[in-house]
Design an enzyme around this catalytic site. Sequence first.
Site, PDB file in Angstrom:
ATOM      1  N   ASP A 162      35.004  43.455  26.642  1.00 11.72           N
ATOM      2  CA  ASP A 162      34.773  42.516  27.532  1.00 11.72           C
ATOM      3  C   ASP A 162      33.348  42.819  28.167  1.00 11.72           C
ATOM      4  O   ASP A 162      33.161  43.448  29.133  1.00 11.72           O
ATOM      5  CB  ASP A 162      35.856  42.163  28.872  1.00 11.72           C
ATOM      6  CG  ASP A 162      35.458  41.012  29.780  1.00 11.72           C
ATOM      7  OD1 ASP A 162      34.239  40.534  29.715  1.00 11.72           O
ATOM      8  OD2 ASP A 162      36.041  40.849  30.738  1.00 11.72           O
ATOM      9  N   GLU A 192      28.170  38.132  35.387  1.00 13.76           N
ATOM     10  CA  GLU A 192      29.367  37.230  35.045  1.00 13.76           C
ATOM     11  C   GLU A 192      30.445  37.739  35.727  1.00 13.76           C
ATOM     12  O   GLU A 192      31.038  36.937  36.291  1.00 13.76           O
ATOM     13  CB  GLU A 192      29.407  37.145  33.542  1.00 13.76           C
ATOM     14  CG  GLU A 192      30.734  36.249  33.043  1.00 13.76           C
ATOM     15  CD  GLU A 192      31.991  36.513  33.050  1.00 13.76           C
ATOM     16  OE1 GLU A 192      32.693  35.630  32.960  1.00 13.76           O
ATOM     17  OE2 GLU A 192      32.183  37.806  33.318  1.00 13.76           O
ATOM     18  N   GLU A 193      30.720  39.069  35.761  1.00 12.35           N
ATOM     19  CA  GLU A 193      32.031  39.403  36.231  1.00 12.35           C
ATOM     20  C   GLU A 193      32.280  39.305  37.791  1.00 12.35           C
ATOM     21  O   GLU A 193      33.147  39.433  38.313  1.00 12.35           O
ATOM     22  CB  GLU A 193      32.093  41.036  35.752  1.00 12.35           C
ATOM     23  CG  GLU A 193      32.237  41.152  34.205  1.00 12.35           C
ATOM     24  CD  GLU A 193      33.537  40.823  33.654  1.00 12.35           C
ATOM     25  OE1 GLU A 193      34.434  40.316  34.647  1.00 12.35           O
ATOM     26  OE2 GLU A 193      33.864  40.923  32.823  1.00 12.35           O
TER      27      GLU A 193
END
Length: 324
Positions: A162, A192-193
Site C-alpha cells: 500500500d 494520500e494516507e
Amino acid sequence: MKLLKELTTCYGPSGNETHIRELIIKNIKEHVDEIQVDVLGNLIARKKGTGKKMMFAAHMDEIGLIVTYIDEKGFIRFSNIGGVSPQRSLYQRVMFENGITGIISYEQKHEDMQKLKLDHLYIDIGAKNKEEAERFVKIGDAACFKGEFICQMNRVISKALDNRIGCYLLIEAIKQIKDHTLDLYFVFTVQEEIGLRGAKTSAFTVYPDYAIAVDVTLTGDTPNAPTMAIEIGKGPAIKIKDAMVITHPIVRKMLEDTAKKHCIPYQYEVLEKGGTDVGAVHITKGGVPSGAISIPTRYVHSTGEVVDMQDVENSIKLITKIIS
Ligand code: CO
Ligand code: ZN
C-alpha cells in the site's frame, strides 16, 4: 520483481516523498513525454495523445511515524502518520530518512493489549541517553516501517505494498503502452494516507475527462476476516463504492467491458470504511467521472502485506487494454 522490491523498501512516509519520487522518475523518464512535479510534490507524467484526457493516480506515500518527544534515557515518543495500529506496530522495526533503525516497544506495566494506544509505545534506537539520541533523531523526523521483501508461491510479502504496488502497476503500464489516442496523465500522488491531499491538487491541475485510481483494498479471505467478497488471486477488484466515492457508471462500464473483452478475471469491491485518491479526484471542479482498480491485499498497513502476482499481472493488462 527487482523494481517492486526497490519500490516497497524505499523510504517515503506522507510528506517525505522525495526518495520514492526520484526512484519513480528514474524508471519512467525514458517512456513519457513530459514530467512535472507540482507544489505539494505530486509527480505528474504525461504521454501525449490527441483524444480525451485520462488520469491514472497511485499514491506513492506510505504510513509512518513522526517524533514528538525524546526522554532522558533516549527513548523516542511518536505520533502517527496515517493509519498506524498500536498492536501491529509492536516490535516492528522502523527506519528514519538517515538510515537509523529503531525498534518499537511499549510500557510493560500495560496489561490489556486491546487497549494499547500509540501513547504507550516508544522507539528504541539503542541510544544511551537523550544527548546521544538527539545526534541521530530530532523532533519532527519521520520514520517508515521496515519489512523484508519476500516472493514465494507467486505471492509477495512486504511492507508498503500500500501503495507501491499501485506505483509499480502504473510504471509497468507506462513502459508497455505503445499506441494510444487518449491524452494520458500518470499521477503519483503525495499524502494520500493522511487525507488524499495530493490527489486534490493534482486533479485540479490536470482536470481530466476520466480518472482511475490504483490502490490496494482489503480482503475477506483469511480466518475470521470481516465479511467481504474479495480474495487474493481472484483478479483485480473494480471499485463500486468505498466511504468516499461511488464509481461513476461510465468508468465502471469501461472497466467491466475491457475485462470481459480480454478475458481478465475481476471481482467487485465494496469497501465499508476508508477510501483512496479517487475520493478527492471525482469532486474536483465540476466533477470527474472516476473509478478505481484495487489490488486485493491482506494485512493492509502492516509490515507483512500480501498480494498475489497474478492479480498484479492482470491489473497491468486491464490498464494497458483500457487505453488501447
Ligand atoms: Co493505506
Ligand atoms: Zn493506499
